[in-house]
Scaffold this active site. Structure first.
Site, mmCIF file in Angstrom:
data_model
loop_
_atom_site.group_PDB
_atom_site.id
_atom_site.type_symbol
_atom_site.label_atom_id
_atom_site.label_comp_id
_atom_site.label_asym_id
_atom_site.label_seq_id
_atom_site.Cartn_x
_atom_site.Cartn_y
_atom_site.Cartn_z
ATOM 1 N N ASN A 21 -10.207 -48.135 -36.808
ATOM 2 C CA ASN A 21 -10.130 -49.318 -35.717
ATOM 3 C C ASN A 21 -8.963 -49.241 -34.696
ATOM 4 O O ASN A 21 -7.979 -49.134 -35.228
ATOM 5 C CB ASN A 21 -9.565 -50.661 -36.581
ATOM 6 C CG ASN A 21 -9.446 -52.009 -35.987
ATOM 7 O OD1 ASN A 21 -9.726 -51.779 -34.879
ATOM 8 N ND2 ASN A 21 -9.186 -53.125 -36.559
ATOM 9 N N ARG A 61 -14.941 -49.677 -35.863
ATOM 10 C CA ARG A 61 -14.929 -50.943 -35.059
ATOM 11 C C ARG A 61 -15.112 -51.093 -33.593
ATOM 12 O O ARG A 61 -14.231 -50.319 -32.999
ATOM 13 C CB ARG A 61 -13.855 -51.595 -35.803
ATOM 14 C CG ARG A 61 -13.724 -53.080 -35.237
ATOM 15 C CD ARG A 61 -12.462 -53.789 -35.548
ATOM 16 N NE ARG A 61 -12.535 -55.129 -35.170
ATOM 17 C CZ ARG A 61 -11.654 -55.859 -34.464
ATOM 18 N NH1 ARG A 61 -10.420 -55.356 -34.706
ATOM 19 N NH2 ARG A 61 -11.723 -57.149 -34.321
ATOM 20 N N HIS A 91 -15.202 -61.561 -35.145
ATOM 21 C CA HIS A 91 -15.107 -61.554 -36.436
ATOM 22 C C HIS A 91 -16.406 -61.333 -37.080
ATOM 23 O O HIS A 91 -16.509 -61.735 -38.206
ATOM 24 C CB HIS A 91 -14.225 -62.867 -37.002
ATOM 25 C CG HIS A 91 -12.990 -62.990 -36.284
ATOM 26 N ND1 HIS A 91 -12.501 -64.230 -36.173
ATOM 27 C CD2 HIS A 91 -12.072 -61.997 -36.215
ATOM 28 C CE1 HIS A 91 -11.353 -64.073 -35.887
ATOM 29 N NE2 HIS A 91 -10.903 -62.859 -35.871
ATOM 30 N N ARG A 141 -2.921 -68.237 -29.719
ATOM 31 C CA ARG A 141 -3.934 -68.751 -28.597
ATOM 32 C C ARG A 141 -4.403 -70.029 -28.719
ATOM 33 O O ARG A 141 -4.210 -70.473 -29.879
ATOM 34 C CB ARG A 141 -5.332 -67.888 -28.938
ATOM 35 C CG ARG A 141 -5.192 -66.510 -28.596
ATOM 36 C CD ARG A 141 -6.670 -65.738 -28.925
ATOM 37 N NE ARG A 141 -6.460 -64.255 -29.432
ATOM 38 C CZ ARG A 141 -7.193 -63.793 -30.352
ATOM 39 N NH1 ARG A 141 -7.996 -64.499 -30.841
ATOM 40 N NH2 ARG A 141 -6.990 -62.498 -30.564
ATOM 41 N N GLU A 160 -12.989 -56.307 -44.005
ATOM 42 C CA GLU A 160 -13.633 -55.791 -42.899
ATOM 43 C C GLU A 160 -13.995 -54.224 -42.897
ATOM 44 O O GLU A 160 -14.927 -53.980 -42.672
ATOM 45 C CB GLU A 160 -13.056 -55.922 -41.651
ATOM 46 C CG GLU A 160 -13.141 -57.540 -41.387
ATOM 47 C CD GLU A 160 -12.333 -58.249 -40.219
ATOM 48 O OE1 GLU A 160 -11.074 -58.307 -40.416
ATOM 49 O OE2 GLU A 160 -12.904 -58.221 -39.075
#
Ligand code: ADP
Length: 396
Positions: free
Chosen positions: A7, A90, A179, A240, A384
């Site tokens: 990743n 990823r 996601h 965010r 993940e």
């Protein structure tokens, strides 16, 4: 087979070596400050974490550092690099080009490059990781697993924005969602754990971490999700803002004499529960502690966060005309009993009652609704990296 999962960010590279048979992480870690000075964290299986300062002038140097550690005499976990059967990368944005994972070829790299403008901070970094691995492990097959792919099953009702159509046709502005690897992994597990028939199931996954999103998954397919063209839309997150009235952007710009980029920086990095808690923290552990000590901003931030999760759940019940089970996952979803309890407190109309004892659990698979609740709620830990490894094995 051992699968190396990568990743890659602009100055970091997270990695895990996963045994596809036992599905255990044989080694994991992160290269940080790549291109600046370099900090290398390596953890062999159940062993102690090793953290060293190592110069990493670029991502190729970072990959080399990882490979050297994996075969190191004393703390390595494999005898030779030949044991790495595949690499899974990823990749954040696959646009409309990728509805599933793919084996990486030159054409695939080109197609990923074409998605760069949809994720200018992430995709170029992911491509650098792919390039660096190609150089270091030229014979090893590589697979790209996209954050957006799982949500490509959304229909136009869910993905179109109320904008002039040319923005979709010319610039591909639409909801993509993110996601996806986690929503896919957790929704599948939720169907199993809840004893549902995959082809006749309606589930909602609340991936609540630093970045947060909710998805509606019907018969194993994503039908809607809260993040949009970018990961800024949807739930309130760590830093965010999530959803807001778009007019606020111009309003702040005028009030504070800021450019659009400066306002976007506020929305991405200074908002969310961090901004709402008056810059106390984006970490829910700090917010829960401060709430208990009477900090009104922290308490309100967590309450508003949970309320928004509950609102999204409600809208996805409408989108699917029902729901069978709901999962909480990722850092906050797996660990924060306050957020889970607050969210579930809005869901009495679905026949969900919280089991307060089970809700104390952290990071483990467990039902947190009472056994006689009409709709069941669970904690389902996400993974993940394992999901990427599984996709990679399936393709190579
Ligand atoms: P990312 O989006 O970076 O992958 P994670 O899913 O790892 O995020 O979630 C990280 C967040 O999880 C932390 O910022 C923190 O808010 C939350 N978290 C982690 N552990 C706990 C805990 N024990 N209690 C409450 N919140 C936690």
């Amino acid at each position: 087979m051992k699968v190396l999962v990568i990743n890659c960010g602009s100055s970091s590279l997270k990695y895990q070596l996963i045994d596809s048979v036992t599905e255990a992480a044989v080694a994991s870690g992160i290269c940080e400050r790549v291109g600046i000075d370099g900090r290398f964290t390596y953890k062999p299986g159940d062993g102690e974490k090793i953290i060293t300062d190592v110069e990493m002038k670029d991502h190729s140097a970072a990959i080399q550092c990882v490979l050297d550690a994996l075969i190191h005499e004393s703390y390595g976990v494999i005898k030779s690099l030949q044991e790495i059967g595949a690499v899974g990368h990823r990749v954040v944005h696959g646009g409309e080009k990728f509805a599933s994972s793919v084996v990486i070829t030159d054409e695939v790299v080109k197609a990923i490059e074409e998605c760069n403008e949809l994720a200018p901070l992430h995709n170029p970094a992911n491509l650098i990781g792919i390039d660096a691995c190609k150089k270091a492990l030229s014979e090893v097959p590589m697979v790209a697993v996209f954050d957006t792919a799982f949500h490509q099953t959304m229909t136009e009702e869910a993905y179109m924005y109320g904008l002039p159509v040319k923005y979709y046709e010319e610039y591909k502005i639409r909801r993509y969602g993110f996601h996806g690897t986690s929503h896919s992994f957790v929704s599948k597990r939720l169907v199993e754990v809840a004893g549902l028939d995959l082809n006749d199931s309606k589930v909602i996954v609340c991936h609540l971490g630093n970045g947060s999103s909710v998805s509606a998954v019907k018969n194993g397919k994503s039908v809607d999700t809260s993040m949009g063209l970018t990961p800024l839309e949807g739930l309130i997150m760590g830093t965010r803002s999530g959803d807001l009235d778009p007019a606020i952007i111009e309003f702040i710009a005028k009030k504070e004499d800021k450019t659009i980029s400066e306002v976007m920086n506020v929305l991405n990095k200074e908002s969310g529960v961090y901004g709402m808690s008056n810059r106390l923290s984006s970490d829910f552990r700090d917010l829960d502690k401060a709430s208990n000590e009477g900090d009104v901003y922290a308490k309100r931030a967590v309450k508003v966060f949970s309320y928004h999760v509950a609102k999204y759940i409600g809208s996805y019940v409408a989108a699917m005309n029902g729901v069978d089970a709901i999962a909480f996952t990722a850092g906050v979803g797996e660990n924060d009993h306050v957020v889970r309890a607050q969210t579930i407190s809005y869901l009495g109309y679905l026949g969900i009652q919280l089991n307060p004892e089970n809700n104390k659990a952290r990071g483990k698979e467990i039902m947190i609704s009472t056994p006689d609740s009409k709709v069941k709620a669970y904690i389902i830990p996400t993974n993940e990296e394992l999901a990427i490894a599984r996709e990679t094995v399936a393709l190579v």
